[in-house]
Scaffold this active site. Structure first.
Site, PDB file in Angstrom:
ATOM      1  N   LYS A   1      72.512  58.331   4.708  1.00 12.28           N
ATOM      2  CA  LYS A   1      71.692  57.674   5.734  1.00 12.28           C
ATOM      3  C   LYS A   1      70.300  57.362   5.184  1.00 12.28           C
ATOM      4  O   LYS A   1      69.767  56.264   5.367  1.00 12.28           O
ATOM      5  CB  LYS A   1      71.532  58.596   6.956  1.00 12.28           C
ATOM      6  CG  LYS A   1      72.744  58.750   7.830  1.00 12.28           C
ATOM      7  CD  LYS A   1      72.376  59.564   9.066  1.00 12.28           C
ATOM      8  CE  LYS A   1      73.593  60.005   9.844  1.00 12.28           C
ATOM      9  NZ  LYS A   1      73.286  60.918  10.941  1.00 12.28           N
TER      10      LYS A   1
ATOM     11  N   GLU B   1      84.517  66.721   9.393  1.00  6.03           N
ATOM     12  CA  GLU B   1      83.056  66.835   9.482  1.00  6.03           C
ATOM     13  C   GLU B   1      82.694  68.301   9.759  1.00  6.03           C
ATOM     14  O   GLU B   1      81.627  68.762   9.392  1.00  6.03           O
ATOM     15  CB  GLU B   1      82.489  65.904  10.565  1.00  6.03           C
ATOM     16  CG  GLU B   1      81.014  65.602  10.356  1.00  6.03           C
ATOM     17  CD  GLU B   1      80.445  64.554  11.299  1.00  6.03           C
ATOM     18  OE1 GLU B   1      80.371  64.827  12.505  1.00  6.03           O
ATOM     19  OE2 GLU B   1      80.069  63.467  10.838  1.00  6.03           O
TER      20      GLU B   1
ATOM     21  N   GLY C   1      78.302  66.455  18.250  1.00  5.09           N
ATOM     22  CA  GLY C   1      78.801  65.094  18.496  1.00  5.09           C
ATOM     23  C   GLY C   1      80.323  65.035  18.529  1.00  5.09           C
ATOM     24  O   GLY C   1      80.929  64.426  19.416  1.00  5.09           O
ATOM     25  N   ARG C   2      80.955  65.705  17.576  1.00  2.79           N
ATOM     26  CA  ARG C   2      82.419  65.634  17.482  1.00  2.79           C
ATOM     27  C   ARG C   2      83.116  66.543  18.494  1.00  2.79           C
ATOM     28  O   ARG C   2      84.335  66.585  18.544  1.00  2.79           O
ATOM     29  CB  ARG C   2      82.866  65.938  16.053  1.00  2.79           C
ATOM     30  CG  ARG C   2      82.334  67.245  15.497  1.00  2.79           C
ATOM     31  CD  ARG C   2      82.542  67.338  13.986  1.00  2.79           C
ATOM     32  NE  ARG C   2      81.939  68.532  13.417  1.00  2.79           N
ATOM     33  CZ  ARG C   2      80.696  68.626  12.990  1.00  2.79           C
ATOM     34  NH1 ARG C   2      79.878  67.587  13.092  1.00  2.79           N
ATOM     35  NH2 ARG C   2      80.235  69.738  12.457  1.00  2.79           N
TER      36      ARG C   2
ATOM     37  N   HIS D   1     108.332  54.381   8.235  1.00  2.95           N
ATOM     38  CA  HIS D   1     108.635  53.198   7.428  1.00  2.95           C
ATOM     39  C   HIS D   1     107.474  52.861   6.512  1.00  2.95           C
ATOM     40  O   HIS D   1     107.313  51.716   6.091  1.00  2.95           O
ATOM     41  CB  HIS D   1     108.987  52.030   8.341  1.00  2.95           C
ATOM     42  CG  HIS D   1     110.222  52.319   9.139  1.00  2.95           C
ATOM     43  ND1 HIS D   1     111.493  52.048   8.657  1.00  2.95           N
ATOM     44  CD2 HIS D   1     110.386  52.941  10.337  1.00  2.95           C
ATOM     45  CE1 HIS D   1     112.382  52.452   9.560  1.00  2.95           C
ATOM     46  NE2 HIS D   1     111.746  53.004  10.572  1.00  2.95           N
TER      47      HIS D   1
ATOM     48  N   LYS E   1      73.978  60.822  20.867  1.00  4.84           N
ATOM     49  CA  LYS E   1      73.342  62.109  21.123  1.00  4.84           C
ATOM     50  C   LYS E   1      71.851  62.026  20.758  1.00  4.84           C
ATOM     51  O   LYS E   1      70.996  62.396  21.537  1.00  4.84           O
ATOM     52  CB  LYS E   1      74.054  63.186  20.293  1.00  4.84           C
ATOM     53  CG  LYS E   1      73.473  64.558  20.435  1.00  4.84           C
ATOM     54  CD  LYS E   1      74.311  65.591  19.689  1.00  4.84           C
ATOM     55  CE  LYS E   1      73.572  66.906  19.603  1.00  4.84           C
ATOM     56  NZ  LYS E   1      74.318  67.931  18.885  1.00  4.84           N
TER      57      LYS E   1
ATOM     58  N   GLU F   1      73.406  52.640  13.199  1.00  8.14           N
ATOM     59  CA  GLU F   1      74.474  51.719  13.614  1.00  8.14           C
ATOM     60  C   GLU F   1      74.413  51.460  15.115  1.00  8.14           C
ATOM     61  O   GLU F   1      74.470  50.319  15.579  1.00  8.14           O
ATOM     62  CB  GLU F   1      75.853  52.317  13.281  1.00  8.14           C
ATOM     63  CG  GLU F   1      76.164  52.427  11.798  1.00  8.14           C
ATOM     64  CD  GLU F   1      75.709  53.749  11.188  1.00  8.14           C
ATOM     65  OE1 GLU F   1      74.773  54.390  11.746  1.00  8.14           O
ATOM     66  OE2 GLU F   1      76.266  54.132  10.150  1.00  8.14           O
TER      67      GLU F   1
END
Ligand code: F6P
Length: 539
Positions: A506, A355, A269-270, A386, A208, A214
């Site tokens: 950040k 978030e 973003g999410r 399990h 965005k 990253e």
């Protein structure tokens, strides 16, 4: 504006009293007292069968929760979001992911501009591009068609695309591979590129902001790799496209803005997997399936906007999560999809929910005096059974579960689906009703072993079922959780659409990166622990 603190609201206080009064009530009692509870506390809407009868609630609980929603102004907040009000107050932005799936004929204005027209213009460009890649008409620099699409992004620019790709794999082309690189750990990129042919690889740089460390690091590495193999700057235009709101940064990176697919600051973003961020999804499943997915999202939006609260899936699920979190003390919520294709859904929901609602001050800026977002986690069934289900059944913590399942499998193989579904229904039954010590003893169990084999039960769960996993159903499912988050945020009176909590790390990482590369002592402003870590790394 005078804000009434949540805990001072009458419905909240009534819920507190009610929770105390009903604390000893067991689901066994509730079912015994009402033979039709299973049907009464269920809802069929939009092709979903939603059963919340195994929640620790009575009709009184539900009416108090619905009253709480009214008192907290949920109705007005929903209207404000859909209308495009700037409800993301700390960033002064509208929150309009719902406009991403509005039909072409709709109109939603932000600052006097109809954003639906912009949305459809981008969708049309995406569709044309996706068709070119899928058909092989889009050629790489050496004239070969694309065989691998690598999406580079992180957070909302990765989790949505990965989850949707995995979820809709049954609908995806099989002659193009899809890979997703997110981590700044070089291993992620190295392993993704190891066996690829640059001449047949398309990178989608999804960000965005187009500034995320990253993603930018990974994008630069991918660009160097491509240039090493194809030896010409002109190759970039055939092998790199961008999805972003930041045209200037895209062009500075060297990607032609003609190959950029835009979105807008009113898409978090999410909340962006159905925007251009879904370009890899569209290439995989094709524009038609992508539009079906959008139609599913939109159907849930309309349901959320218009259905009475008592029959409104996101409202009910949001309120039930408030009940479990704030009145029963459940700290976590397990999302347990009984469908292998939904294996990344829990990871996707972690960002969406935590978030958004991992906040501890109200919109008015005061510290909350109640819990906010539960911790969301999960794994697909039956693997979890399990592994961690033991703790859900017999541990000391109360964990509420969202079970998700489908009537028909996309891969009908012998008895597999019947077994899968029988496990799903059995787990919800076992969690709710458990097994009393009398029942265990009656089986002839040695007395000393009885406590070990007793299941308390009374573990709350939702059951959400649909006919089959399709693009439209996935759209509905994701929109459902988006709106659950909205309901929670409205009740807790918190800002669900910013994420300031990720900023500090950040900033510090940037400072520390410079220090890790420098030969001199770390800046004295760090604490003694951090300084020692930096020295350890440099030594
Ligand atoms: O982690 C913070 C965050 O801003 C997320 O909200 C977002 O989804 C992610 O980083 C990626 O951001 P971008 O798409 O701008 O690279």
């Amino acid at each position: 504006m005078i804000r009434i603190p949540l805990t001072s609201r009458m419905a909240w206080q009534a819920l507190q009293e009610h929770a105390t009064e009903s604390s000893s009530v067991h689901l066994r009692d509730l079912f015994r007292a009402d033979a039709s509870r299973g049907e009464r506390m269920s809802l069929q809407a939009l092709g979903f069968y939603f059963d919340y009868s195994k929640q620790r609630v009575t009709s009184e609980t539900m009416s108090l929760l619905l009253q709480l929603a009214e008192d907290c102004g949920l109705r007005g907040r929903i209207v404000a979001m859909f209308r495009g009000d700037k409800i993301n107050i700390t960033e002064n932005r509208a929150v309009l992911h719902t406009a991403l799936r509005a039909p072409r004929t709709a109109r939603v204005e932000v600052d006097g501009r109809d954003v639906v027209a912009d949305v459809h213009a981008v969708l049309d460009r995406m569709a044309a591009f996706a068709e070119q890649v899928r058909s092989g008409a889009w050629r790489g620099y050496t004239g070969r068609p694309i065989r691998t699409v690598v999406n580079i992004g992180i957070g909302g620019s990765d989790l949505g695309p990965v989850m949707a790709y995995e979820a809709l794999r049954a609908y995806a082309v099989r002659d193009i591979q899809f890979r997703y690189v997110s981590n700044v750990d070089g291993t992620d990129m190295a392993e993704a590129l190891r066996d690829l042919d640059a001449a047949e690889t398309l990178f989608i740089v999804s960000s965005k902001t187009f500034t995320t460390q990253e993603t930018m690091t990974n994008a630069h590495t991918a660009r160097s790799w491509l240039l090493d193999h194809l030896n010409h700057d002109a190759a970039i235009a055939r092998h790199f496209v961008a999805v972003s709101t930041n045209a200037a940064a895209v062009s500075q990176f060297g990607i032609d803005v003609a190959n950029m697919f835009g979105f807008w600051d009113w898409v978090g973003g999410r909340y962006s997997m159905d925007s251009a961020i879904g370009l890899s999804t569209m290439i995989a499943i094709g524009p038609e399936n992508f539009r079906d997915m959008l139609a599913g999202f939109h159907e849930m939006d309309e349901h959320f906007r218009l259905a009475p609260f008592a029959k409104n899936l996101p409202v009910l699920m949001g309120l039930l999560s408030i009940w479990n979190t704030n009145f029963l003390g459940a700290e976590t919520l397990a999302v347990l999809p009984y469908d292998q294709y939904l294996k990344r859904l829990p990871a996707y929901l972690q960002q969406l929910t935590m978030e958004s609602n991992g906040k501890s001050v109200t919109l008015g800026g005061t510290r909350v005096s109640y819990e906010t977002s539960p911790i969301y986690w999960g794994e697909p069934g039956t693997n979890g059974q399990h592994s961690f289900y033991q703790l859900i059944h017999q541990g000391t913590r109360l964990i509420s579960c969202d079970f998700i399942g489908f009537k028909r499998s996309l891969n009908p193989l012998g008895e597999h689906h019947t077994l899968l579904m029988s496990n799903l229904f059995a787990q919800a039954e076992a969690l709710a009703f458990g097994k009393t010590s009398d029942e265990v003893a009656a089986e002839g169990t040695a007395e000393w072993l009885v406590p070990h084999r007793t299941f308390e039960g009374n573990r709350p769960s939702n059951m959400l079922l649909a006919e089959q996993l399709t693009p439209a159903v996935l759209g509905k499912l994701v929109a459902l959780y988006e709106h659950i988050v909205f309901v929670q945020g409205a009740i807790w009176d918190i800002g669900s659409f910013d994420q300031w909590g990720v900023e500090l790390g950040k900033v510090l990482a940037k400072r520390i990166a410079a220090e890790l590369n420098a030969a001199d002592e770390p800046a004295p402003s760090h604490d003694s622990s951090t300084n020692a870590l930096i020295r350890w790394f440099r030594a």
